[in-house]
Design a protein around this motif. Sequence first.
Motif, PDB file in Angstrom:
ATOM      1  N   LYS A 177       0.834  -1.215   0.000  1.00 44.65           N
ATOM      2  CA  LYS A 177       0.000   0.000   0.000  1.00 44.65           C
ATOM      3  C   LYS A 177       0.871   1.268   0.000  1.00 44.65           C
ATOM      4  O   LYS A 177       0.538   2.265  -0.657  1.00 44.65           O
ATOM      5  CB  LYS A 177      -0.925  -0.024   1.222  1.00 44.65           C
ATOM      6  N   GLN A 180       2.200   1.907  -3.410  1.00 44.70           N
ATOM      7  CA  GLN A 180       1.100   2.482  -4.210  1.00 44.70           C
ATOM      8  C   GLN A 180       0.918   3.960  -3.882  1.00 44.70           C
ATOM      9  O   GLN A 180       0.797   4.790  -4.786  1.00 44.70           O
ATOM     10  CB  GLN A 180      -0.212   1.770  -3.883  1.00 44.70           C
ATOM     11  N   SER A 183       3.649   5.979  -5.339  1.00 44.85           N
ATOM     12  CA  SER A 183       3.603   6.025  -6.802  1.00 44.85           C
ATOM     13  C   SER A 183       2.488   6.933  -7.294  1.00 44.85           C
ATOM     14  O   SER A 183       2.677   7.751  -8.192  1.00 44.85           O
ATOM     15  CB  SER A 183       3.374   4.618  -7.369  1.00 44.85           C
ATOM     16  N   ILE A 184       1.319   6.769  -6.702  1.00 44.82           N
ATOM     17  CA  ILE A 184       0.157   7.544  -7.154  1.00 44.82           C
ATOM     18  C   ILE A 184       0.343   9.018  -6.800  1.00 44.82           C
ATOM     19  O   ILE A 184       0.083   9.903  -7.596  1.00 44.82           O
ATOM     20  CB  ILE A 184      -1.131   6.993  -6.504  1.00 44.82           C
TER      21      ILE A 184
ATOM     22  N   ASP B  58     -10.611  -5.968  -8.596  1.00 42.79           N
ATOM     23  CA  ASP B  58      -9.183  -6.301  -8.569  1.00 42.79           C
ATOM     24  C   ASP B  58      -8.915  -7.657  -9.223  1.00 42.79           C
ATOM     25  O   ASP B  58      -7.882  -7.865  -9.845  1.00 42.79           O
ATOM     26  CB  ASP B  58      -8.643  -6.272  -7.135  1.00 42.79           C
ATOM     27  N   ILE B 179       5.408  -2.737  -8.193  1.00 38.42           N
ATOM     28  CA  ILE B 179       4.258  -2.069  -7.553  1.00 38.42           C
ATOM     29  C   ILE B 179       4.130  -0.646  -8.092  1.00 38.42           C
ATOM     30  O   ILE B 179       3.028  -0.145  -8.324  1.00 38.42           O
ATOM     31  CB  ILE B 179       4.364  -2.098  -6.018  1.00 38.42           C
ATOM     32  N   GLN B 180       5.275   0.009  -8.323  1.00 41.26           N
ATOM     33  CA  GLN B 180       5.224   1.322  -8.978  1.00 41.26           C
ATOM     34  C   GLN B 180       4.562   1.216 -10.344  1.00 41.26           C
ATOM     35  O   GLN B 180       3.700   2.024 -10.696  1.00 41.26           O
ATOM     36  CB  GLN B 180       6.643   1.874  -9.180  1.00 41.26           C
ATOM     37  N   SER B 183       0.924   0.721 -10.038  1.00 45.21           N
ATOM     38  CA  SER B 183       0.229   1.901  -9.511  1.00 45.21           C
ATOM     39  C   SER B 183       0.131   2.990 -10.561  1.00 45.21           C
ATOM     40  O   SER B 183      -0.918   3.609 -10.749  1.00 45.21           O
ATOM     41  CB  SER B 183       0.970   2.450  -8.291  1.00 45.21           C
ATOM     42  N   ARG B 186      -2.014   1.753 -13.638  1.00 43.22           N
ATOM     43  CA  ARG B 186      -3.385   1.381 -13.264  1.00 43.22           C
ATOM     44  C   ARG B 186      -3.909   0.227 -14.118  1.00 43.22           C
ATOM     45  O   ARG B 186      -5.111   0.112 -14.372  1.00 43.22           O
ATOM     46  CB  ARG B 186      -4.317   2.598 -13.349  1.00 43.22           C
ATOM     47  N   ILE B 191      -1.562  -4.656  -8.935  1.00 39.98           N
ATOM     48  CA  ILE B 191      -1.117  -4.538  -7.538  1.00 39.98           C
ATOM     49  C   ILE B 191      -1.125  -5.916  -6.881  1.00 39.98           C
ATOM     50  O   ILE B 191      -2.158  -6.593  -6.881  1.00 39.98           O
ATOM     51  CB  ILE B 191      -2.039  -3.591  -6.743  1.00 39.98           C
TER      52      ILE B 191
END
Lengths: 265, 265
Positions: A177, A180, A183-184, B58, B179-180, B183, B186, B191
């Motif tokens: 998390k 994330q 990154s976001i 997801d 994970i980057q 993220s 999208r 994820i």
Amino acid sequence: MDPKASLTAPNAIREMIRAGDYSGPTNGFVPGFTQCNIVILPKAYAFDFQKYCLQNQDCCPLLATSVNAGDHHLDVLGGNIDIRSDVPKYRVLRDGQLIDEVNNIHQLWSNDFVTFALASYMAFDYVLHSFGFAHTTSSPAHTLPMYISNIDSLAVGPFAGNKVVCMRPMDTQEIIKAIQAGSISRVPHGIPVHFGEPKLIGINNLSKPNFGEPVFFSQDKLPVFWTTSLTAHLAITRAAPELCIINSPQHMLVTDRPDMDLLIQ
Amino acid sequence: MDPKASLTAPNAIREMIRAGDYSGPTNGFVPGFTQCNIVILPKAYAFDFQKYCLQNQDCCPLLATSVNAGDHHLDVLGGNIDIRSDVPKYRVLRDGQLIDEVNNIHQLWSNDFVTFALASYMAFDYVLHSFGFAHTTSSPAHTLPMYISNIDSLAVGPFAGNKVVCMRPMDTQEIIKAIQAGSISRVPHGIPVHFGEPKLIGINNLSKPNFGEPVFFSQDKLPVFWTTSLTAHLAITRAAPELCIINSPQHMLVTDRPDMDLLIQ
């Protein structure tokens, strides 16, 4: 009365510091407003240092530079900032050696000085908190443990050195998390450089941080490491200019800039 | 000649399958174009199943649904798609039990059928590859091992069940970067739901996947788990409608839709 609880505007914090009424650490003050590590250097070093920050943006996110040498304002970070007095504690370095710690630098000020302001890791604490992380891993009032890693920053001119990293303990779900969130949000210092075995980045004893306070955590958590802008301070001691001024660790410039502004650049 | 190497357009793949000339797995075909797992259900189940997909986005990213019951086109995924023939291998389930495996469903087609197309995990392989991951962790030609985890999906009506996850081995730096990538892009299934100890999500033997092929990896890597849309297939066997049709695992609908389109919604 605890000044950290009573003051809710960055400007009020700076006025208190400017008046000489407070000289302690700034962590915990007005969460949600960006705090900065400060570097003040003779103009001869300014170009190389600026380039060092740009080359190492992950560690040294440069938020503001004085417009002209000798200028003691940083208008983009707060209308009335006077960088000679608005940091609670300054360190004076000659040839890279600490020679004094003072509460203002009026006497030392020179028209040859250029000021740099670098975002601290605390903006990411704010983002973590807004993503629902508990205070144990995102407390703005707690200084995270920081370590000098064995990861080299990219050298520019005389500026070089290892990356200084902070550590937050997290479990697997929190790590996912947090990456994330970093990154976001694209917040400075949002992406970890490592998690798991500290020795792999040259950290042999988690209970002995180079800066900040140790954090103890249960076995279901892993240590996760992010860079900090103290990397710039370390690079300066290596460059050893004849004179320079930095803030004492955890004694930062409190700016008028909301942390959320960092996310929409 | 390997048809996977010779054909570069999704339409050409579908024509080959429609003509009955190919009935094998679709992994490796035209990387960069989204492949879908397919679910065909009696209309009475359509509302609940659609809701199940939305509640479990997801796992079950719904890319297309037939416009009306009985409609065998999926125009948004490709102008000439005929869902009765464009999947290389179909599974026919009665009351949740596999009763037949066929290469087209012309004989079984009913005007009461509603078709759903769910993006496969392979779109994230494409993203990983574009972020510089080597083929060992992002090969579109290799079927990843998939496992039925102990993580519950959110139940809707008769649809319920554990999440089906795929596994890619990665080291710490790759996990952070992946994970980057998930993220920022999208992309569906971007994820991870877990990394590290497989037992924590109910997987006791990595060398015995429920679907796909096992992957063996060195000690400096950790197993990382992402959901897959086979979760929907599992939920359907639990719901046990009197009749339904799904694609055989790894035998998917190859669409005209670029994976990158998934990233800009």
